[in-house]
Design a protein around this motif. Structure first.
Motif, PDB file in Angstrom:
ATOM      1  N   LEU A  67      52.922  16.504 -70.239  1.00  0.00           N
ATOM      2  CA  LEU A  67      51.633  15.895 -69.890  1.00  0.00           C
ATOM      3  C   LEU A  67      51.773  15.066 -68.618  1.00  0.00           C
ATOM      4  O   LEU A  67      52.820  14.450 -68.376  1.00  0.00           O
ATOM      5  N   PRO A  68      50.711  15.015 -67.809  1.00  0.00           N
ATOM      6  CA  PRO A  68      50.775  14.224 -66.576  1.00  0.00           C
ATOM      7  C   PRO A  68      51.020  12.747 -66.868  1.00  0.00           C
ATOM      8  O   PRO A  68      50.482  12.185 -67.826  1.00  0.00           O
ATOM      9  N   VAL A  69      51.841  12.111 -66.019  1.00  0.00           N
ATOM     10  CA  VAL A  69      52.065  10.676 -66.142  1.00  0.00           C
ATOM     11  C   VAL A  69      50.772   9.958 -65.779  1.00  0.00           C
ATOM     12  O   VAL A  69      50.015  10.408 -64.915  1.00  0.00           O
ATOM     13  N   GLN A  70      50.508   8.841 -66.431  1.00  0.00           N
ATOM     14  CA  GLN A  70      49.204   8.213 -66.313  1.00  0.00           C
ATOM     15  C   GLN A  70      49.094   7.166 -65.214  1.00  0.00           C
ATOM     16  O   GLN A  70      47.995   6.697 -64.916  1.00  0.00           O
ATOM     17  N   VAL A  71      50.211   6.776 -64.597  1.00  0.00           N
ATOM     18  CA  VAL A  71      50.197   5.660 -63.654  1.00  0.00           C
ATOM     19  C   VAL A  71      50.848   6.077 -62.347  1.00  0.00           C
ATOM     20  O   VAL A  71      51.886   6.732 -62.332  1.00  0.00           O
ATOM     21  N   ASN A  72      50.218   5.688 -61.235  1.00  0.00           N
ATOM     22  CA  ASN A  72      50.799   5.816 -59.901  1.00  0.00           C
ATOM     23  C   ASN A  72      50.880   4.407 -59.335  1.00  0.00           C
ATOM     24  O   ASN A  72      49.858   3.734 -59.181  1.00  0.00           O
ATOM     25  N   LEU A  73      52.082   3.937 -59.051  1.00  0.00           N
ATOM     26  CA  LEU A  73      52.267   2.541 -58.658  1.00  0.00           C
ATOM     27  C   LEU A  73      51.767   2.243 -57.248  1.00  0.00           C
ATOM     28  O   LEU A  73      51.726   1.081 -56.858  1.00  0.00           O
ATOM     29  N   ALA A  74      51.384   3.250 -56.482  1.00  0.00           N
ATOM     30  CA  ALA A  74      50.800   2.989 -55.166  1.00  0.00           C
ATOM     31  C   ALA A  74      49.471   2.247 -55.350  1.00  0.00           C
ATOM     32  O   ALA A  74      48.664   2.611 -56.205  1.00  0.00           O
ATOM     33  N   PRO A  75      49.233   1.184 -54.582  1.00  0.00           N
ATOM     34  CA  PRO A  75      48.027   0.378 -54.816  1.00  0.00           C
ATOM     35  C   PRO A  75      46.728   1.101 -54.516  1.00  0.00           C
ATOM     36  O   PRO A  75      45.694   0.803 -55.110  1.00  0.00           O
ATOM     37  N   ALA A  76      46.749   2.043 -53.595  1.00  0.00           N
ATOM     38  CA  ALA A  76      45.516   2.738 -53.237  1.00  0.00           C
ATOM     39  C   ALA A  76      45.027   3.589 -54.403  1.00  0.00           C
ATOM     40  O   ALA A  76      45.791   4.354 -54.995  1.00  0.00           O
ATOM     41  N   ARG A  77      43.771   3.416 -54.790  1.00  0.00           N
ATOM     42  CA  ARG A  77      43.119   4.181 -55.844  1.00  0.00           C
ATOM     43  C   ARG A  77      43.879   4.069 -57.174  1.00  0.00           C
ATOM     44  O   ARG A  77      43.953   5.014 -57.938  1.00  0.00           O
ATOM     45  N   PHE A  78      44.414   2.911 -57.473  1.00  0.00           N
ATOM     46  CA  PHE A  78      45.234   2.765 -58.671  1.00  0.00           C
ATOM     47  C   PHE A  78      44.428   3.087 -59.933  1.00  0.00           C
ATOM     48  O   PHE A  78      44.814   3.939 -60.736  1.00  0.00           O
ATOM     49  N   LEU A  79      43.304   2.425 -60.117  1.00  0.00           N
ATOM     50  CA  LEU A  79      42.507   2.653 -61.327  1.00  0.00           C
ATOM     51  C   LEU A  79      41.868   4.036 -61.322  1.00  0.00           C
ATOM     52  O   LEU A  79      41.757   4.676 -62.381  1.00  0.00           O
ATOM     53  N   ALA A  80      41.447   4.509 -60.153  1.00  0.00           N
ATOM     54  CA  ALA A  80      40.868   5.855 -60.086  1.00  0.00           C
ATOM     55  C   ALA A  80      41.898   6.898 -60.497  1.00  0.00           C
ATOM     56  O   ALA A  80      41.566   7.878 -61.177  1.00  0.00           O
ATOM     57  N   PHE A  81      43.151   6.688 -60.127  1.00  0.00           N
ATOM     58  CA  PHE A  81      44.228   7.605 -60.508  1.00  0.00           C
ATOM     59  C   PHE A  81      44.400   7.621 -62.025  1.00  0.00           C
ATOM     60  O   PHE A  81      44.545   8.683 -62.640  1.00  0.00           O
ATOM     61  N   VAL A  82      44.408   6.437 -62.637  1.00  0.00           N
ATOM     62  CA  VAL A  82      44.565   6.363 -64.088  1.00  0.00           C
ATOM     63  C   VAL A  82      43.431   7.121 -64.780  1.00  0.00           C
ATOM     64  O   VAL A  82      43.660   7.876 -65.734  1.00  0.00           O
ATOM     65  N   ARG A  83      42.225   6.929 -64.297  1.00  0.00           N
ATOM     66  CA  ARG A  83      41.076   7.602 -64.917  1.00  0.00           C
ATOM     67  C   ARG A  83      41.170   9.117 -64.752  1.00  0.00           C
ATOM     68  O   ARG A  83      40.886   9.880 -65.682  1.00  0.00           O
ATOM     69  N   GLU A  84      41.579   9.581 -63.576  1.00  0.00           N
ATOM     70  CA  GLU A  84      41.715  11.021 -63.350  1.00  0.00           C
ATOM     71  C   GLU A  84      42.823  11.604 -64.227  1.00  0.00           C
ATOM     72  O   GLU A  84      42.661  12.690 -64.803  1.00  0.00           O
ATOM     73  N   ARG A  85      43.921  10.888 -64.349  1.00  0.00           N
ATOM     74  CA  ARG A  85      45.013  11.390 -65.170  1.00  0.00           C
ATOM     75  C   ARG A  85      44.633  11.406 -66.647  1.00  0.00           C
ATOM     76  O   ARG A  85      45.063  12.280 -67.393  1.00  0.00           O
ATOM     77  N   ASP A  86      43.853  10.432 -67.080  1.00  0.00           N
ATOM     78  CA  ASP A  86      43.384  10.447 -68.458  1.00  0.00           C
ATOM     79  C   ASP A  86      42.575  11.712 -68.729  1.00  0.00           C
ATOM     80  O   ASP A  86      42.753  12.361 -69.769  1.00  0.00           O
ATOM     81  N   ALA A  87      41.692  12.075 -67.797  1.00  0.00           N
ATOM     82  CA  ALA A  87      40.901  13.301 -67.971  1.00  0.00           C
ATOM     83  C   ALA A  87      41.806  14.531 -68.003  1.00  0.00           C
ATOM     84  O   ALA A  87      41.595  15.450 -68.812  1.00  0.00           O
ATOM     85  N   ALA A  88      42.818  14.563 -67.121  1.00  0.00           N
ATOM     86  CA  ALA A  88      43.730  15.714 -67.093  1.00  0.00           C
ATOM     87  C   ALA A  88      44.534  15.798 -68.388  1.00  0.00           C
ATOM     88  O   ALA A  88      44.739  16.890 -68.945  1.00  0.00           O
ATOM     89  N   ARG A  89      44.985  14.673 -68.897  1.00  0.00           N
ATOM     90  CA  ARG A  89      45.749  14.655 -70.143  1.00  0.00           C
ATOM     91  C   ARG A  89      44.890  15.138 -71.308  1.00  0.00           C
ATOM     92  O   ARG A  89      45.328  15.918 -72.152  1.00  0.00           O
ATOM     93  N   ARG A  90      43.650  14.660 -71.353  1.00  0.00           N
ATOM     94  CA  ARG A  90      42.752  15.064 -72.439  1.00  0.00           C
ATOM     95  C   ARG A  90      42.482  16.577 -72.404  1.00  0.00           C
ATOM     96  O   ARG A  90      42.426  17.227 -73.460  1.00  0.00           O
ATOM     97  N   ALA A  91      42.326  17.116 -71.200  1.00  0.00           N
ATOM     98  CA  ALA A  91      42.078  18.560 -71.092  1.00  0.00           C
ATOM     99  C   ALA A  91      43.275  19.352 -71.604  1.00  0.00           C
ATOM    100  O   ALA A  91      43.126  20.353 -72.319  1.00  0.00           O
ATOM    101  N   GLN A  92      44.478  18.933 -71.243  1.00  0.00           N
ATOM    102  CA  GLN A  92      45.678  19.624 -71.710  1.00  0.00           C
ATOM    103  C   GLN A  92      45.841  19.501 -73.226  1.00  0.00           C
ATOM    104  O   GLN A  92      46.151  20.484 -73.918  1.00  0.00           O
TER     105      GLN A  92
END
Length: 377
Positions: free
Chosen positions: A251-276
């Motif tokens: 499953l895709p990791v849920q966190v990207n430590l880069a500050p840019a789009r931090f929360l947007a990344f978490v939300r996108e990864r949550d959707a990808a994880r749920r789909a898988q």
């Protein structure tokens, strides 16, 4: 002689007035109520709200250790002859006990760790699941393959069978060079690769249906796209007279430590994880074969993401002797999180389960499970 308090002294407490709590009392009191609130929110929100992927980074052992520490603080204060006042002490103990009851199921403990187990039957199969850590990109390729061979498994479910170009950012997935080296190390074995997922089997593969988002990706799709869509690889293995469906998962990791789009990344990864997970869950539910699901789920025992699978399948770690199984990060210090799982349907019996040392080749420990299948009816 009675000494009267100086009414001008700010430390004086007027007769009949409630005693002021010291700073330590206030701290323990606030920590107990705060932890209880966090535990209750966790039970309500984990696996249901994308933002809770961030609080879910807490090591599961905290749901056991923090309430115990809070109760111990009350006892320690009394031992040091600086006891908490009665009301805050009772409140702290009640909050700690309630948080422990709520959180203990998520603490990641193996309640079967000390159970006696019969010897495995003859012909039991060894399955190894392992996140290889970008394959042999930073290792001696021959030493890496010798390590795999030495695990002496019948089936390997391997993740991160790829190289990573760090300069390309999130688009850095690259195919492993010289794939024939692997075939030379495992002559006569069946090799199935899809994106970063690789399944090695000494049994023939009789089916490989696409799962979840990977259904939309055709066989000619480029590697980068398949890396994104193929996070579950199902292979149906002919084992004697039975067919075992082995699901290789990352499953895709849920966190990207880069500050840019931090929360947007978490939300996108949550959707990808749920789909898988939705695709995996639907396929497992419709599969009449004995099932084994294993890999790197980037999901701890405290997270609600695996509720559906764990309700339907059995945790192979119950067959292990580790009271608190953890798989990441592998290294000199003890691992704090269990991110890697092996789950089986009731038709598959797990006799042994162990997490192994990757000898510096990956930051994930290996999972080795000894299983047997029922006789064909």
């Amino acid at each position: 002689m009675t000494v009267l308090a100086d009414p001008t002294d700010p430390r004086a407490t007027p007769a009949g007035a409630p005693r002021r709590w010291c700073r330590a009392t206030r701290l323990v009191y606030a920590a107990a109520l705060g932890w209880l609130l966090l535990t209750a929110a966790h039970r309500a929100l984990t696996g249901r709200w994308w933002f809770w992927l961030l609080p879910d980074l807490v090591p599961p052992a905290a749901y056991l250790l923090v309430p115990v520490a809070l109760a111990a603080a009350v006892a320690a204060a009394r031992t040091l002859r600086r006891p908490l006042p009665g009301r805050p002490a009772v409140t702290v103990l009640a909050a700690a006990a309630t948080a422990l009851v709520l959180g203990l199921p998520d603490a990641g403990l193996n309640r079967y760790a000390f159970a006696s187990r019969p010897a495995p039957p003859p012909g039991a199969l060894t399955v190894v699941a392992w996140n290889t850590g970008y394959w042999d990109q930073d290792d001696d390729p021959e030493a890496f393959l010798r390590f795999l061979v030495a695990l002496r498994a019948d089936v390997y479910l391997l993740q991160e069978h790829l190289y990573w170009d760090a300069a390309a950012g999130l688009a850095g997935a690259r195919p492993v060079p010289d794939p024939d080296r692997l075939r030379r190390a495992f002559p006569g074995w069946t090799v199935v690769a899809r994106g970063e997922l690789l399944t090695l089997s000494r049994f023939p593969v009789v089916g490989q249906p696409a799962i979840g988002p990977d259904v939309a990706a055709g066989p000619d799709t480029d590697f980068g796209r398949v890396f994104t869509t193929a996070k579950v690889l199902r292979t149906d293995l002919r084992v004697g007279a039975r067919v075992l469906s082995a699901y290789n998962v990352h499953l895709p990791v849920q966190v990207n430590l880069a500050p840019a789009r931090f929360l947007a990344f978490v939300r996108e990864r949550d959707a990808a994880r749920r789909a898988q997970l939705a695709g995996l869950g639907a396929d497992v539910a419709a599969n009449p074969n004995p099932v084994l699901v294993a890999g790197d789920f980037n999901t701890t025992p405290a997270m609600g993401d695996l509720r559906g699978l764990r309700d339907r399948l059995r945790d192979a770690a119950d067959a292990g002797s580790d009271g608190y199984p953890t798989s990441w990060p592998a290294g000199r210090l003890p691992a704090a999180w269990r991110l890697d799982w092996t789950l089986t349907s009731p038709a598959v019996r797990a006799h042994r389960y162990a997490l192994g040392d990757p000898h510096g080749l990956s930051d994930h420990r290996t999972q080795t499970t000894l299983i047997s299948l029922p006789e064909a009816s």
